[in-house]
Design a protein around this motif. Structure first.
Motif, PDB file in Angstrom:
ATOM      1  N   MET A   1       0.846  -1.201   0.000  1.00 18.10           N
ATOM      2  CA  MET A   1       0.000   0.000   0.000  1.00 18.10           C
ATOM      3  C   MET A   1       0.880   1.248   0.000  1.00 18.10           C
ATOM      4  O   MET A   1       1.937   1.279   0.638  1.00 18.10           O
ATOM      5  CB  MET A   1      -0.848   0.044   1.272  1.00 18.10           C
ATOM      6  N   LYS A   2       0.394   2.283  -0.669  1.00 13.97           N
ATOM      7  CA  LYS A   2       1.052   3.601  -0.595  1.00 13.97           C
ATOM      8  C   LYS A   2       0.034   4.634  -0.136  1.00 13.97           C
ATOM      9  O   LYS A   2       0.069   5.103   0.976  1.00 13.97           O
ATOM     10  CB  LYS A   2       1.647   4.002  -1.954  1.00 13.97           C
ATOM     11  N   CYS A   3      -0.938   4.975  -1.046  1.00 15.28           N
ATOM     12  CA  CYS A   3      -1.866   6.053  -0.701  1.00 15.28           C
ATOM     13  C   CYS A   3      -2.979   5.565   0.240  1.00 15.28           C
ATOM     14  O   CYS A   3      -3.438   6.301   1.091  1.00 15.28           O
ATOM     15  CB  CYS A   3      -2.471   6.662  -1.966  1.00 15.28           C
ATOM     16  N   ALA A   4      -3.436   4.335   0.035  1.00 11.48           N
ATOM     17  CA  ALA A   4      -4.525   3.713   0.817  1.00 11.48           C
ATOM     18  C   ALA A   4      -5.899   4.301   0.514  1.00 11.48           C
ATOM     19  O   ALA A   4      -6.864   3.977   1.201  1.00 11.48           O
ATOM     20  CB  ALA A   4      -4.238   3.757   2.327  1.00 11.48           C
TER      21      ALA A   4
ATOM     22  N   GLY B   1      -7.074   4.647  -2.969  1.00 12.95           N
ATOM     23  CA  GLY B   1      -7.470   4.365  -4.338  1.00 12.95           C
ATOM     24  C   GLY B   1      -6.917   5.317  -5.383  1.00 12.95           C
ATOM     25  O   GLY B   1      -7.487   5.428  -6.466  1.00 12.95           O
ATOM     26  N   LEU B   2      -5.809   5.999  -5.094  1.00  9.37           N
ATOM     27  CA  LEU B   2      -5.270   6.960  -6.053  1.00  9.37           C
ATOM     28  C   LEU B   2      -4.004   6.480  -6.768  1.00  9.37           C
ATOM     29  O   LEU B   2      -3.816   6.746  -7.947  1.00  9.37           O
ATOM     30  CB  LEU B   2      -4.929   8.283  -5.336  1.00  9.37           C
ATOM     31  N   CYS B   3      -3.131   5.760  -6.084  1.00  5.74           N
ATOM     32  CA  CYS B   3      -1.791   5.517  -6.642  1.00  5.74           C
ATOM     33  C   CYS B   3      -1.700   4.252  -7.495  1.00  5.74           C
ATOM     34  O   CYS B   3      -0.800   4.117  -8.311  1.00  5.74           O
ATOM     35  CB  CYS B   3      -0.757   5.454  -5.521  1.00  5.74           C
ATOM     36  N   GLY B   4      -2.598   3.300  -7.284  1.00  5.39           N
ATOM     37  CA  GLY B   4      -2.597   2.068  -8.073  1.00  5.39           C
ATOM     38  C   GLY B   4      -1.672   0.978  -7.558  1.00  5.39           C
ATOM     39  O   GLY B   4      -1.616  -0.104  -8.122  1.00  5.39           O
ATOM     40  N   HIS B   5      -0.934   1.235  -6.461  1.00  4.44           N
ATOM     41  CA  HIS B   5       0.008   0.227  -5.955  1.00  4.44           C
ATOM     42  C   HIS B   5      -0.655  -1.102  -5.607  1.00  4.44           C
ATOM     43  O   HIS B   5      -0.042  -2.144  -5.721  1.00  4.44           O
ATOM     44  CB  HIS B   5       0.716   0.763  -4.702  1.00  4.44           C
ATOM     45  N   CYS B   6      -1.897  -1.020  -5.123  1.00  2.00           N
ATOM     46  CA  CYS B   6      -2.535  -2.229  -4.592  1.00  2.00           C
ATOM     47  C   CYS B   6      -3.530  -2.821  -5.568  1.00  2.00           C
ATOM     48  O   CYS B   6      -4.420  -3.555  -5.158  1.00  2.00           O
ATOM     49  CB  CYS B   6      -3.239  -1.888  -3.287  1.00  2.00           C
TER      50      CYS B   6
ATOM     51  N   PHE C   1      -9.024  -2.160  -6.292  1.00  2.00           N
ATOM     52  CA  PHE C   1      -7.920  -1.701  -5.463  1.00  2.00           C
ATOM     53  C   PHE C   1      -8.147  -2.287  -4.072  1.00  2.00           C
ATOM     54  O   PHE C   1      -9.199  -2.058  -3.468  1.00  2.00           O
ATOM     55  CB  PHE C   1      -7.873  -0.174  -5.386  1.00  2.00           C
TER      56      PHE C   1
ATOM     57  N   CYS D   1      -6.992  -1.430  -1.303  1.00  2.42           N
ATOM     58  CA  CYS D   1      -7.129  -0.454  -0.217  1.00  2.42           C
ATOM     59  C   CYS D   1      -8.558   0.059  -0.058  1.00  2.42           C
ATOM     60  O   CYS D   1      -8.975   0.381   1.049  1.00  2.42           O
ATOM     61  CB  CYS D   1      -6.160   0.715  -0.398  1.00  2.42           C
TER      62      CYS D   1
END
Ligand SMILES: Cc1cc2nc3c(=O)[nH]c(=O)nc-3n(C[C@H](O)[C@H](O)[C@H](O)COP(=O)(O)OP(=O)(O)OC[C@H]3O[C@@H](n4cnc5c(N)ncnc54)[C@H](O)[C@@H]3O)c2cc1C
Ligand code: FES
Length: 286
Positions: A248-251, A253-258, A264, A266
């Motif tokens: 996780m990065k932003c948590a 739903g913005l960054c797309g990491h998860c 997503f 998160c």
């Protein structure tokens, strides 16, 4: 004409990245690599969360990690988190002592279907640290025991020495109104209980597959086999819920990491119904 960015969304997003300052009220060593922290807000707020949700915990100067709540959601006053030391951030968080400060963003994500499960049998299946994110849901169900049918807590752990919340498991085991079954991968001389994986416990647990909600949390391989074993009993995939983990990065739903297929983790998870994710979950590399 291109759409104008929504200033409200941007402001909300900026707020969502600002951690609140919390203080460690108590730190308890659970296992050699695992600690439970009680965190209280410096601003006197009373945090509210649903079982299965997570916070982003910020160790100042080191970084953030997604950590599920592991305490009683009705206790009030703060958050309880159980953290395993696996890398830089979790090591810094695990090293905190009573009185230390920590940043907290959250709570985030979709939780366990505790209310939806009322009237049905409930199976909790946990592997290792997976018992931590399930514990708030277990507290809720036990608090309102009369609202549920049969309740089974199935727990698999590597060895007797790795058993999380050992005393609490023992106290649950003393109750006559729930079934608690524990297994270890590797026994020691003192262990006289089950040896083997948690799927073996699923096969002999007592529940009505036509009217049961299962909540499963643990390493992905454990969840994969547990979901299959639950399915083999006749339990519908839509009645099996898993808590998914991705970096996780932003948590929010913005960054797309998860990203996990179209979802997503998160914001659409971490708790997700198995019928929604089964196809992608079967692909190990996703
Ligand atoms: C929704 C959610 C809830 C979580 N709840 C808890 C919890 O209650 N307690 C807890 O101890 N941990 C929990 N985690 C896992 C925790 O976020 C990671 O262990 C942590 O981010 C590791 O950061 P690090 O810098 O310490 O380790 P890193 O140096 O980033 O990683 C160390 C090792 O862990 C692996 N790893 C890192 N993050 C993850 C991840 N998210 N999933 C799987 N493997 C990972 C890395 O690949 C590496 O092998 C949760 C994760 C998610 C997504
Ligand atoms: S962590 Fe950024 S989209 Fe989920």
């Amino acid at each position: 004409m291109p759409a104008e960015p929504d200033a409200t969304v941007e402001l909300c997003a900026i707020d969502a990245f600002a951690p609140e300052i919390y203080r460690v009220a108590a730190a308890q060593q659970e296992l050699h690599d695992t600690v439970t922290l009680e965190l209280v807000p410096e601003n006197g707020a009373r945090p509210v969360f649903a079982p299965g949700q997570f916070n982003m915990l910020y160790a100042f100067g080191v970084g953030e990690a997604a950590i599920s709540m592991s305490g009683d959601p009705t206790a009030g006053g703060g958050y309880v988190h159980t953290v395993r030391n696996v890398g830089a951030v979790s090591a810094a968080i695990s090293g905190l002592k009573a009185g230390d400060q920590i940043g907290v963003r959250g709570p985030f994500g979709a939780g366990w279907p505790v209310a939806e499960a009322e009237g049905s049998d409930v199976v909790f299946a946990a592997g290792g640290l997976g018992l931590a994110p399930l514990r708030p849901a277990i507290y809720q169900v036990l608090k309102h025991r009369e609202r549920y049918g049969r309740v089974a807590i199935l727990f698999g752990t590597r060895s007797p020495g790795d058993m999380l919340y050992r005393q609490e498991l023992e106290s649950w085991r003393q109750r006559l109104d729930i079934e608690v079954d524990v297994t270890v991968d590797h026994a020691d001389a003192e262990w006289h209980g089950n040896v083997g994986v948690v799927t073996g416990l699923v096969r002999r647990a007592t529940f009505d597959p036509a009217d049961t909600v299962a909540m499963v949390c643990g390493p992905e391989v454990m969840m994969r086999f547990t979901a299959a074993a639950l399915g083999d009993t006749g339990l519908a995939a839509g009645s099996i819920y898993l808590s998914m983990e991705r970096n996780m990065k932003c948590a929010i739903g913005l960054c797309g990491h998860c990203q996990f297929g179209p979802d997503f983790i998160c914001k659409d998870g971490p708790v997700m119904a198995y019928d929604r994710i089964a196809e992608i979950f079967a692909l190990r590399e996703v």
